[in-house]
Scaffold this motif. Structure first.
Motif, mmCIF file in Angstrom:
data_model
loop_
_atom_site.group_PDB
_atom_site.id
_atom_site.type_symbol
_atom_site.label_atom_id
_atom_site.label_comp_id
_atom_site.label_asym_id
_atom_site.label_seq_id
_atom_site.Cartn_x
_atom_site.Cartn_y
_atom_site.Cartn_z
ATOM 1 N N GLU A 114 0.819 -1.208 0.000
ATOM 2 C CA GLU A 114 0.000 0.000 0.000
ATOM 3 C C GLU A 114 0.856 1.263 0.000
ATOM 4 O OE1 GLU A 114 -0.817 -2.713 1.806
ATOM 5 O OE2 GLU A 114 -2.565 -3.187 0.611
ATOM 6 N N ASP A 115 1.985 1.222 0.697
ATOM 7 C CA ASP A 115 2.858 2.395 0.729
ATOM 8 C C ASP A 115 3.488 2.655 -0.640
ATOM 9 O OD1 ASP A 115 4.243 -0.003 1.026
ATOM 10 O OD2 ASP A 115 5.963 0.988 1.952
ATOM 11 N N VAL A 116 3.714 1.599 -1.388
ATOM 12 C CA VAL A 116 4.283 1.743 -2.733
ATOM 13 C C VAL A 116 3.228 2.267 -3.701
ATOM 14 C CG1 VAL A 116 5.301 0.457 -4.662
ATOM 15 C CG2 VAL A 116 6.013 -0.037 -2.327
ATOM 16 N N ARG A 117 1.975 1.896 -3.475
ATOM 17 C CA ARG A 117 0.880 2.333 -4.352
ATOM 18 C C ARG A 117 0.809 3.860 -4.411
ATOM 19 N NH1 ARG A 117 -2.739 -1.273 -3.259
ATOM 20 N NH2 ARG A 117 -2.680 -2.219 -5.298
ATOM 21 N N ASP A 118 1.104 4.524 -3.308
ATOM 22 C CA ASP A 118 1.087 5.990 -3.284
ATOM 23 C C ASP A 118 2.201 6.601 -4.137
ATOM 24 O OD1 ASP A 118 -1.102 5.975 -1.592
ATOM 25 O OD2 ASP A 118 0.116 6.132 0.227
ATOM 26 N N LEU A 119 3.244 5.827 -4.403
ATOM 27 C CA LEU A 119 4.369 6.333 -5.188
ATOM 28 C C LEU A 119 4.190 6.121 -6.692
ATOM 29 C CD1 LEU A 119 7.289 5.010 -2.942
ATOM 30 C CD2 LEU A 119 6.342 7.327 -3.010
ATOM 31 N N LEU A 120 3.182 5.343 -7.089
ATOM 32 C CA LEU A 120 3.006 5.010 -8.508
ATOM 33 C C LEU A 120 2.820 6.236 -9.417
ATOM 34 C CD1 LEU A 120 0.888 1.726 -8.399
ATOM 35 C CD2 LEU A 120 3.337 1.994 -8.847
ATOM 36 N N PRO A 121 2.021 7.247 -9.029
ATOM 37 C CA PRO A 121 1.896 8.405 -9.921
ATOM 38 C C PRO A 121 3.231 9.099 -10.191
ATOM 39 C CG PRO A 121 0.135 8.437 -8.304
ATOM 40 C CD PRO A 121 1.077 7.338 -7.902
ATOM 41 N N ASP A 122 4.058 9.251 -9.154
ATOM 42 C CA ASP A 122 5.369 9.879 -9.351
ATOM 43 C C ASP A 122 6.289 8.986 -10.183
ATOM 44 O OD1 ASP A 122 4.857 12.274 -8.021
ATOM 45 O OD2 ASP A 122 5.232 11.346 -6.071
ATOM 46 N N HIS A 123 6.138 7.669 -10.018
ATOM 47 C CA HIS A 123 6.939 6.747 -10.829
ATOM 48 C C HIS A 123 6.538 6.860 -12.303
ATOM 49 C CE1 HIS A 123 9.404 3.255 -11.707
ATOM 50 N NE2 HIS A 123 8.373 2.709 -12.347
ATOM 51 N N ALA A 124 5.226 6.938 -12.565
ATOM 52 C CA ALA A 124 4.753 7.057 -13.947
ATOM 53 C C ALA A 124 5.248 8.360 -14.574
ATOM 54 C CB ALA A 124 3.229 6.996 -13.994
ATOM 55 N N GLY A 159 8.047 9.801 -13.753
ATOM 56 C CA GLY A 159 9.508 9.833 -13.758
ATOM 57 C C GLY A 159 10.090 10.793 -12.750
ATOM 58 N N ARG A 160 9.403 11.032 -11.636
ATOM 59 C CA ARG A 160 9.852 12.016 -10.648
ATOM 60 C C ARG A 160 10.368 11.388 -9.361
ATOM 61 N NH1 ARG A 160 4.556 15.349 -11.735
ATOM 62 N NH2 ARG A 160 3.771 13.753 -10.328
ATOM 63 N N LEU A 161 10.588 10.083 -9.327
ATOM 64 C CA LEU A 161 11.027 9.440 -8.082
ATOM 65 C C LEU A 161 12.548 9.454 -7.962
ATOM 66 C CD1 LEU A 161 8.814 6.249 -7.662
ATOM 67 C CD2 LEU A 161 8.760 8.336 -6.321
ATOM 68 N N PRO A 162 13.052 9.653 -6.738
ATOM 69 C CA PRO A 162 14.492 9.499 -6.519
ATOM 70 C C PRO A 162 14.885 8.019 -6.706
ATOM 71 C CG PRO A 162 13.400 10.385 -4.553
ATOM 72 C CD PRO A 162 12.347 10.115 -5.561
ATOM 73 N N GLU A 163 16.140 7.778 -6.873
ATOM 74 C CA GLU A 163 16.650 6.436 -7.193
ATOM 75 C C GLU A 163 16.233 5.386 -6.168
ATOM 76 O OE1 GLU A 163 18.135 3.528 -9.373
ATOM 77 O OE2 GLU A 163 18.077 5.605 -10.024
ATOM 78 N N ALA A 164 16.354 5.679 -4.866
ATOM 79 C CA ALA A 164 16.037 4.687 -3.820
ATOM 80 C C ALA A 164 14.551 4.329 -3.863
ATOM 81 C CB ALA A 164 16.412 5.244 -2.446
ATOM 82 N N ALA A 165 13.684 5.311 -3.996
ATOM 83 C CA ALA A 165 12.238 5.054 -4.049
ATOM 84 C C ALA A 165 11.884 4.308 -5.330
ATOM 85 C CB ALA A 165 11.473 6.364 -3.961
ATOM 86 N N ARG A 166 12.556 4.637 -6.418
ATOM 87 C CA ARG A 166 12.278 3.972 -7.685
ATOM 88 C C ARG A 166 12.648 2.490 -7.593
ATOM 89 N NH1 ARG A 166 14.984 3.364 -12.491
ATOM 90 N NH2 ARG A 166 16.654 4.743 -11.880
ATOM 91 N N ARG A 197 12.618 0.670 -4.885
ATOM 92 C CA ARG A 197 11.604 0.041 -4.028
ATOM 93 C C ARG A 197 10.334 -0.254 -4.816
ATOM 94 N NH1 ARG A 197 9.694 3.643 0.479
ATOM 95 N NH2 ARG A 197 7.558 2.943 0.440
ATOM 96 N N VAL A 198 9.910 0.706 -5.657
ATOM 97 C CA VAL A 198 8.715 0.520 -6.476
ATOM 98 C C VAL A 198 8.943 -0.614 -7.473
ATOM 99 C CG1 VAL A 198 7.243 1.599 -8.219
ATOM 100 C CG2 VAL A 198 7.866 2.873 -6.176
ATOM 101 N N GLU A 199 10.111 -0.663 -8.089
ATOM 102 C CA GLU A 199 10.411 -1.715 -9.072
ATOM 103 C C GLU A 199 10.359 -3.096 -8.423
ATOM 104 O OE1 GLU A 199 10.749 -1.462 -12.314
ATOM 105 O OE2 GLU A 199 10.676 0.725 -12.358
ATOM 106 N N ARG A 200 10.870 -3.219 -7.194
ATOM 107 C CA ARG A 200 10.807 -4.493 -6.465
ATOM 108 C C ARG A 200 9.360 -4.906 -6.239
ATOM 109 N NH1 ARG A 200 14.906 -2.734 -3.522
ATOM 110 N NH2 ARG A 200 13.588 -1.921 -1.869
ATOM 111 N N ALA A 201 8.537 -3.945 -5.791
ATOM 112 C CA ALA A 201 7.128 -4.252 -5.533
ATOM 113 C C ALA A 201 6.400 -4.606 -6.827
ATOM 114 C CB ALA A 201 6.461 -3.066 -4.845
ATOM 115 N N LEU A 202 6.741 -3.939 -7.917
ATOM 116 C CA LEU A 202 6.103 -4.227 -9.208
ATOM 117 C C LEU A 202 6.435 -5.640 -9.685
ATOM 118 C CD1 LEU A 202 6.656 -0.846 -11.079
ATOM 119 C CD2 LEU A 202 4.459 -1.828 -10.386
ATOM 120 N N SER A 203 7.649 -6.108 -9.396
ATOM 121 C CA SER A 203 8.021 -7.457 -9.825
ATOM 122 C C SER A 203 7.254 -8.529 -9.054
ATOM 123 C CB SER A 203 9.526 -7.673 -9.661
ATOM 124 O OG SER A 203 9.870 -7.676 -8.287
ATOM 125 N N GLU A 204 6.722 -8.177 -7.868
ATOM 126 C CA GLU A 204 6.004 -9.138 -7.035
ATOM 127 C C GLU A 204 4.485 -9.042 -7.170
ATOM 128 O OE1 GLU A 204 7.267 -8.150 -3.122
ATOM 129 O OE2 GLU A 204 9.361 -8.645 -3.508
#
Length: 151
Positions: free
Chosen positions: A6-16, A18-25, A27-34
């Motif tokens: 759920e915490d990663v879900r809030d970061l999806l708009p910024d990921h789409a 392209g505004r996420l810092p490297e560490a957050a990106r 984390r999102v990529e790991r969650a997306l793979s699962e």
């Protein structure tokens, strides 16, 4: 369905966007793979981001001009709208014309119209609709009424 992301879900708009810092990106990529649901959400958000309308090139200049005019106290010209005084004047003209047309159609009251009214409406202004009229009551009826009111 709770997937623990759920915490990663809030970061999806910024990921789409392209505004996420490297560490957050990462984390999102790991969650997306699962999580397939997160991937579907990201696909939708990416499509929305890609197809969003672009603001006009001079939007910033328009906003600055509007703010500056408000600060100076001179309202910026409204495009496509009538000022309030023009709307009020137009409404007044419509009401005046409508009233004139109604009076013109009605004309003067005819004698037959006046004679059709009850006599008390045209001759006795002291009678008010719903008012108490005691003139027609006998003395006995008045005494009975007074006794009932005292109870």
């Amino acid at each position: 369905m709770s997937t623990g992301h759920e915490d990663v879900r809030d970061l999806l708009p910024d990921h789409a966007a392209g505004r996420l810092p490297e560490a957050a990106r990462a984390r999102v990529e790991r969650a997306l793979s699962e999580d397939g649901d997160l991937r579907d959400e990201l696909a939708l958000l990416t499509a929305l981001w890609r197809d969003r309308p672009e603001p006009p090139a001079d939007l910033a200049d328009q906003v600055r001009a509007r703010v500056a005019s408000e600060l100076r106290g001179t309202p910026a010209p409204a495009r496509g709208r009538w000022p309030m005084w023009q709307l009020s004047a137009a409404a007044l003209v419509v009401v005046a014309l409508g009233t004139a047309l109604l009076w013109q159609r009605r004309g003067e009251p005819q004698a037959a119209d006046i004679e059709a009214l009850p006599r008390s409406w045209t001759l006795d202004e002291s009678i008010v609709a719903g008012g108490l009229v005691l003139d027609a009551l006998s003395d006995e009826a008045l005494r009975t009424l007074a006794q009932e009111l005292e109870r």
